[in-house]
Enzyme design. Sequence first.
Site, PDB file in Angstrom:
ATOM      1  N   ASN A 294      -0.166 -14.179  -9.713  1.00  0.00           N
ATOM      2  CA  ASN A 294      -0.879 -15.233  -8.992  1.00  0.00           C
ATOM      3  C   ASN A 294      -1.976 -14.555  -8.175  1.00  0.00           C
ATOM      4  O   ASN A 294      -1.689 -13.616  -7.439  1.00  0.00           O
ATOM      5  CB  ASN A 294       0.031 -15.996  -8.030  1.00  0.00           C
ATOM      6  CG  ASN A 294       1.201 -16.662  -8.736  1.00  0.00           C
ATOM      7  OD1 ASN A 294       1.149 -16.901  -9.932  1.00  0.00           O
ATOM      8  ND2 ASN A 294       2.237 -16.949  -7.996  1.00  0.00           N
TER       9      ASN A 294
ATOM     10  N   CYS B 109       0.839  -1.191   0.000  1.00  0.00           N
ATOM     11  CA  CYS B 109       0.000   0.000   0.000  1.00  0.00           C
ATOM     12  C   CYS B 109       0.882   1.254   0.000  1.00  0.00           C
ATOM     13  O   CYS B 109       2.063   1.188   0.339  1.00  0.00           O
ATOM     14  CB  CYS B 109      -0.901   0.000   1.233  1.00  0.00           C
ATOM     15  SG  CYS B 109      -2.278  -1.184   1.151  1.00  0.00           S
TER      16      CYS B 109
ATOM     17  N   HIS C  55      -6.041  -1.494  -1.775  1.00  0.00           N
ATOM     18  CA  HIS C  55      -5.724  -2.815  -1.244  1.00  0.00           C
ATOM     19  C   HIS C  55      -6.795  -3.854  -1.571  1.00  0.00           C
ATOM     20  O   HIS C  55      -6.489  -5.045  -1.664  1.00  0.00           O
ATOM     21  CB  HIS C  55      -5.549  -2.721   0.280  1.00  0.00           C
ATOM     22  CG  HIS C  55      -5.144  -4.007   0.927  1.00  0.00           C
ATOM     23  ND1 HIS C  55      -3.833  -4.451   0.957  1.00  0.00           N
ATOM     24  CD2 HIS C  55      -5.882  -4.959   1.574  1.00  0.00           C
ATOM     25  CE1 HIS C  55      -3.780  -5.615   1.590  1.00  0.00           C
ATOM     26  NE2 HIS C  55      -5.001  -5.944   1.974  1.00  0.00           N
TER      27      HIS C  55
ATOM     28  N   HIS D 287      -1.206  -7.309  -7.193  1.00  0.00           N
ATOM     29  CA  HIS D 287       0.158  -7.172  -7.690  1.00  0.00           C
ATOM     30  C   HIS D 287       0.523  -8.372  -8.542  1.00  0.00           C
ATOM     31  O   HIS D 287      -0.149  -9.392  -8.541  1.00  0.00           O
ATOM     32  CB  HIS D 287       1.150  -7.062  -6.527  1.00  0.00           C
ATOM     33  CG  HIS D 287       1.405  -8.365  -5.826  1.00  0.00           C
ATOM     34  ND1 HIS D 287       0.486  -8.967  -5.000  1.00  0.00           N
ATOM     35  CD2 HIS D 287       2.484  -9.204  -5.843  1.00  0.00           C
ATOM     36  CE1 HIS D 287       0.973 -10.113  -4.542  1.00  0.00           C
ATOM     37  NE2 HIS D 287       2.184 -10.279  -5.043  1.00  0.00           N
TER      38      HIS D 287
END
Length: 380
Positions: free
Chosen positions: A192, A92, A152, A205
């Site tokens: 992933n 973050c 997030h 991410h």
Amino acid sequence: MRSTIASPGDAPRSGVGVRAVRTDARLADGRDLFYYDPPSTTREAPPDRRELPPQPPPGQARFDPLTGEWVIVATHRQARTFLPAADACPLCPSTSDHLTEVPAAEYAVAVFANRFPALVGQGDAPIEPDATPHPVAPAVGRCEVICFDQRHDVTFADLTTEQARLVLEAWADRTAELSARPDVAQVFCFENRGEEIGVTQRHPHGQIYAYPVVLPRTARMLGRAVAYRREHGANLFEDLVAANVADRERVVASNEHWLAFVPFAAKWPYELHLYPRIRVPDLPSLAAVERDALGEIYLDVLRRFGRLFPTPTPYVAAWHQAPVTGSVPGVEELALHLELFSNRRSPTALKYLAGTEAGMDMFSNDVVPEHAARRLRELA
């Protein structure tokens, strides 16, 4: 340092224009950090105020003479962060109370060298096995983290097409820069998603690995492509795309520049491959119109995957790019494409690798590929 990223403009199909602005910075332990913003953005890169230990030295790359493949040994990764709470997320933006890997108070896309890398350091050339009984080399290369969004609680599928396009520019820019290193043989961009498939950070991410070797799956595909050219006088990947365009039974989505289909011999319950209609070797080679069209169809297929089950679908999204030119014979036969797959086979069950799959790489699938394609088409 601030630099602009322009779309490729050396071909009639390309189009020209500044697509992103990159701002370079450094973290407290010397690692690189890159902010990617829309073209009109002016950014200040605040300093990293943390105290961090130095980066680890390279681990080992050990060569397996039975398979001809390298295995990375990086013991320092045992200490990497594992599923932190949201208020302790290292990806973050930083606040006065919580300093993270991204010192800025806000960002669009951020890329930085991994604090716990499998590959670190730089060599003079890609590694090769020597004549010793147990060939070993430093595990040099580069591991980077790419944060798709500062929020997030979103996923890649929640991004707008403009945000997805910015991520694509970052992928292409990092691929081009890392491919220029003398020790890099292949660059691998991937994501992933979901704890069931191995994610250790919940923040949206992905990762970018610059390897000092050609990856095993790529080497196998290269061997098949070279043999196909020798036997048929044509390119394997171009014929594969043409066959799916003609058949369409396993096609899930398409537009003028891209085709998404379930492979005929899919290994995973839900697996989808995404190809540009004009074969290119890697992400930097995509024209501007192809990059624009990619954002739309990529978000489309990710959202279809997300609607497969009542709970979020875990997946791996793996960009297959050709190795660096000259690193291996026949590399010109390979084609950029995405392989997207999930290990979830039903709302309540995951596919675990069985003995024949983990032990012998011989897969069996519980879902008929044509049924999977039909299901994904229905989820438009």
